[in-house]
Design a protein around this motif. Sequence first.
Motif, PDB file in Angstrom:
ATOM      1  N   ALA A 165       0.823  -1.206   0.000  1.00  0.00           N
ATOM      2  CA  ALA A 165       0.000   0.000   0.000  1.00  0.00           C
ATOM      3  C   ALA A 165       0.861   1.261   0.000  1.00  0.00           C
ATOM      4  N   ALA A 166       1.929   1.265   0.819  1.00  0.00           N
ATOM      5  CA  ALA A 166       2.825   2.419   0.860  1.00  0.00           C
ATOM      6  C   ALA A 166       3.506   2.627  -0.488  1.00  0.00           C
ATOM      7  N   LEU A 167       3.952   1.538  -1.109  1.00  0.00           N
ATOM      8  CA  LEU A 167       4.627   1.656  -2.399  1.00  0.00           C
ATOM      9  C   LEU A 167       3.655   2.058  -3.501  1.00  0.00           C
ATOM     10  N   LEU A 168       2.401   1.657  -3.378  1.00  0.00           N
ATOM     11  CA  LEU A 168       1.387   2.116  -4.330  1.00  0.00           C
ATOM     12  C   LEU A 168       1.245   3.636  -4.274  1.00  0.00           C
ATOM     13  N   LEU A 169       1.205   4.190  -3.077  1.00  0.00           N
ATOM     14  CA  LEU A 169       1.106   5.630  -2.920  1.00  0.00           C
ATOM     15  C   LEU A 169       2.376   6.327  -3.412  1.00  0.00           C
ATOM     16  N   VAL A 170       3.530   5.705  -3.190  1.00  0.00           N
ATOM     17  CA  VAL A 170       4.784   6.264  -3.709  1.00  0.00           C
ATOM     18  C   VAL A 170       4.771   6.278  -5.229  1.00  0.00           C
ATOM     19  N   LEU A 171       4.250   5.219  -5.823  1.00  0.00           N
ATOM     20  CA  LEU A 171       4.158   5.139  -7.277  1.00  0.00           C
ATOM     21  C   LEU A 171       3.346   6.301  -7.842  1.00  0.00           C
ATOM     22  N   VAL A 172       2.170   6.524  -7.270  1.00  0.00           N
ATOM     23  CA  VAL A 172       1.307   7.611  -7.738  1.00  0.00           C
ATOM     24  C   VAL A 172       1.987   8.960  -7.524  1.00  0.00           C
ATOM     25  N   ARG A 173       2.626   9.118  -6.354  1.00  0.00           N
ATOM     26  CA  ARG A 173       3.287  10.388  -6.042  1.00  0.00           C
ATOM     27  C   ARG A 173       4.438  10.661  -7.006  1.00  0.00           C
ATOM     28  N   THR A 174       5.204   9.631  -7.351  1.00  0.00           N
ATOM     29  CA  THR A 174       6.356   9.819  -8.229  1.00  0.00           C
ATOM     30  C   THR A 174       5.918  10.154  -9.648  1.00  0.00           C
ATOM     31  N   ILE A 175       4.887   9.498 -10.136  1.00  0.00           N
ATOM     32  CA  ILE A 175       4.397   9.797 -11.479  1.00  0.00           C
ATOM     33  C   ILE A 175       3.960  11.257 -11.580  1.00  0.00           C
ATOM     34  N   ALA A 176       3.341  11.759 -10.517  1.00  0.00           N
ATOM     35  CA  ALA A 176       2.807  13.121 -10.538  1.00  0.00           C
ATOM     36  C   ALA A 176       3.787  14.166 -10.017  1.00  0.00           C
ATOM     37  N   MET A 177       4.976  13.760  -9.538  1.00  0.00           N
ATOM     38  CA  MET A 177       5.927  14.713  -8.964  1.00  0.00           C
ATOM     39  C   MET A 177       6.501  15.603 -10.064  1.00  0.00           C
ATOM     40  N   PHE A 178       6.099  16.857 -10.073  1.00  0.00           N
ATOM     41  CA  PHE A 178       6.551  17.787 -11.112  1.00  0.00           C
ATOM     42  C   PHE A 178       7.702  18.665 -10.642  1.00  0.00           C
ATOM     43  N   GLU A 179       7.566  19.298  -9.480  1.00  0.00           N
ATOM     44  CA  GLU A 179       8.510  20.340  -9.078  1.00  0.00           C
ATOM     45  C   GLU A 179       9.942  19.819  -9.003  1.00  0.00           C
ATOM     46  N   LEU A 180      10.174  18.771  -8.218  1.00  0.00           N
ATOM     47  CA  LEU A 180      11.531  18.263  -8.037  1.00  0.00           C
ATOM     48  C   LEU A 180      12.105  17.730  -9.342  1.00  0.00           C
ATOM     49  N   THR A 181      11.300  17.010 -10.101  1.00  0.00           N
ATOM     50  CA  THR A 181      11.775  16.472 -11.377  1.00  0.00           C
ATOM     51  C   THR A 181      12.089  17.595 -12.358  1.00  0.00           C
ATOM     52  N   PHE A 182      11.264  18.613 -12.383  1.00  0.00           N
ATOM     53  CA  PHE A 182      11.472  19.744 -13.281  1.00  0.00           C
ATOM     54  C   PHE A 182      12.780  20.472 -12.967  1.00  0.00           C
ATOM     55  N   LEU A 183      13.092  20.617 -11.677  1.00  0.00           N
ATOM     56  CA  LEU A 183      14.293  21.353 -11.276  1.00  0.00           C
ATOM     57  C   LEU A 183      15.575  20.575 -11.540  1.00  0.00           C
ATOM     58  N   VAL A 184      15.496  19.250 -11.577  1.00  0.00           N
ATOM     59  CA  VAL A 184      16.697  18.419 -11.669  1.00  0.00           C
ATOM     60  C   VAL A 184      16.872  17.791 -13.050  1.00  0.00           C
ATOM     61  N   ALA A 185      15.779  17.542 -13.763  1.00  0.00           N
ATOM     62  CA  ALA A 185      15.851  16.774 -15.005  1.00  0.00           C
ATOM     63  C   ALA A 185      16.554  17.548 -16.111  1.00  0.00           C
ATOM     64  N   GLY A 186      17.260  16.799 -16.953  1.00  0.00           N
ATOM     65  CA  GLY A 186      17.875  17.348 -18.144  1.00  0.00           C
ATOM     66  C   GLY A 186      17.108  16.912 -19.382  1.00  0.00           C
ATOM     67  N   PRO A 187      17.628  17.219 -20.574  1.00  0.00           N
ATOM     68  CA  PRO A 187      16.917  16.846 -21.810  1.00  0.00           C
ATOM     69  C   PRO A 187      16.649  15.349 -21.934  1.00  0.00           C
TER      70      PRO A 187
END
Length: 279
Positions: free
Chosen positions: A197-219
């Motif tokens: 159940a915890a990992l299911l919630l982590v999965l959903v959170r990671t798919i929708a995580m915009f701010e941190l991914t946007f700040l760190v991701a490259g092309p």
Amino acid sequence: MVSRTPLSTRLWAAAIWVLVGFFVLNLAGLIGSVVTSSFATRWLGTWLPAGFTTKWYFAAWDEFQLGDVLWVTFQVVGSVVALAGLFGVPAAYALARRDFPGKKAVLLLLLLPLLVPPVTYGIPLATVLYKSGLGGSLAGVILANLVPTVPFVVLVMIPFIEQIDPRIESAARVFGANTLKVFIYVLVPILLPGVLAALLLVLVRTIAMFELTFLVAGPGSQTLVVALYYAVFAAGVRAVQSIDAMAVIYMVTTLVWLIIALRFVNPTQIVARAKRSNT
């Protein structure tokens, strides 16, 4: 004599249902308009488009390189879920079973990434990752997403672990099981519903995580939600239908992950299963 529900209660229930219905209707309208637009040839000022086509999905796939983006998304989500479980579950067990000086301070530090907006710590985190050479890489994106997800797993698992009778572990130790065997053969089967159940919630959170991914991701390390943002706001002229097709692909991808995950766990049954395991 049949008891009647007071008028005020019925009015309140009716108001709640009206609000829920209004919300669902608006949500269905928003999703329906995006899906319809993604198949529309032209749609200007009419109830329905002039025609329907699937060419926008092929255009979005080629224009936004969705094959590469989806592969990056799967890598990030899979890695974050695995690492969050690997680090979070043992940490939750230690915090649930051990008392030590500064335990409340540790719990407070774990709460901070969940209570503070991601942008607040995302900018200094991105600065550190770029200075260390991890910024713009897949590893940097994974590390950034672990900052809120590991504490999330810890805080979800602590109450679940506290419901398990410590005498079960003591009985296993009496029969010669060491700590590793107790964890693998005794605790893991009991904790499995909570972990899933915890990992299911982590999965959903990671798919929708915009701010941190946007700040760190490259092309080459953008997840689907970041690529969708660039498709909407980047310079240049793009067909609205193509962007809507990409949004539909994002929704379908998230839905598929959820359906697969929910085949293995029902989060609403966590407490019930934990109680049954103690009896």
